[in-house]
Design a protein around this motif. Structure first.
Motif, mmCIF file in Angstrom:
data_model
loop_
_atom_site.group_PDB
_atom_site.id
_atom_site.type_symbol
_atom_site.label_atom_id
_atom_site.label_comp_id
_atom_site.label_asym_id
_atom_site.label_seq_id
_atom_site.Cartn_x
_atom_site.Cartn_y
_atom_site.Cartn_z
ATOM 1 N N ALA A 91 41.753 39.676 34.033
ATOM 2 C CA ALA A 91 41.322 40.464 33.033
ATOM 3 C C ALA A 91 41.036 40.635 31.749
ATOM 4 N N LEU A 92 41.811 39.375 30.961
ATOM 5 C CA LEU A 92 40.980 39.324 29.573
ATOM 6 C C LEU A 92 39.810 38.893 29.784
ATOM 7 N N LYS A 94 37.161 39.832 31.900
ATOM 8 C CA LYS A 94 36.277 41.065 32.219
ATOM 9 C C LYS A 94 36.801 42.246 30.450
ATOM 10 N N GLU A 95 37.755 42.295 29.923
ATOM 11 C CA GLU A 95 37.673 43.082 29.124
ATOM 12 C C GLU A 95 36.974 42.739 27.833
ATOM 13 N N LYS A 96 36.180 41.229 27.925
ATOM 14 C CA LYS A 96 35.377 40.142 27.110
ATOM 15 C C LYS A 96 34.489 40.577 27.546
ATOM 16 N N ASP A 98 33.342 42.952 29.574
ATOM 17 C CA ASP A 98 32.882 44.250 29.112
ATOM 18 C C ASP A 98 32.496 44.814 27.286
ATOM 19 N N ALA A 99 33.176 44.187 26.810
ATOM 20 C CA ALA A 99 33.302 44.129 25.427
ATOM 21 C C ALA A 99 31.241 43.499 24.645
ATOM 22 N N LYS A 129 34.551 57.591 27.130
ATOM 23 C CA LYS A 129 35.424 57.024 28.102
ATOM 24 C C LYS A 129 37.326 56.827 26.746
ATOM 25 N N ASN A 133 40.127 57.531 29.567
ATOM 26 C CA ASN A 133 41.314 57.156 29.338
ATOM 27 C C ASN A 133 42.500 57.902 29.037
#
Length: 143
Positions: A91-92, A94-96, A98-99, A129, A133
């Protein structure tokens, strides 16, 4: 007296013959009893060792089953911990990613001549976004 001597000889022969016959019968009975005792002892020893073997086998099976169950619990708990750790790390990452993709998109948009439009689109996209959220959080609260 001759008759007396003959009778006494006959009696002594009969008593000697009977003694010999009596001597063999108790000996045979004595040997038979000893054979029965020895056979009984061997049978008892065999039955006892078989019972001990069954008891020991059952005890070892119980201990082995308990150890296998403990090992299975330990294995399952370790596997669950690893899965949760890897899920968090993924998950971390994936966040990186995406950023990084957003940054690359923003950089690509800045490289074009229409920088102002792309910055506005990027800003609007981020606002959408955020609103999305917030809506998801509201829906979760309503559920």
């Amino acid at each position: 007296m001759n008759d007396l001597q003959v009778d006494s000889a006959t009696v002594s022969r009969q008593s000697t013959g009977t003694r010999k016959k009596r001597g063999k019968a108790p000996l045979l009975i004595f040997i038979g009893i000893w054979i029965l005792l020895i056979g009984g002892g061997l049978l008892g020893a065999k039955l006892y060792t078989d019972k001990l073997q069954r008891d020991i086998t059952a005890d070892i099976e119980r201990q082995t089953s308990a150890q296998i169950a403990d090992m299975q619990k330990t294995y399952d708990s370790r596997l669950t911990a690893l899965e949760s750790t890897y899920a968090g790390e993924i998950a971390l990452l994936k966040e990186k990613i995406d950023a990084l993709n957003e940054l690359l998109t923003f950089t690509k948009d800045n490289a074009d001549n229409k920088t102002d439009n792309s910055n506005k689109l990027y800003t609007q996209l981020n606002e959408v976004k955020k609103q999305l959220n917030e809506l998801k959080k509201s829906l979760d609260v309503l559920k």
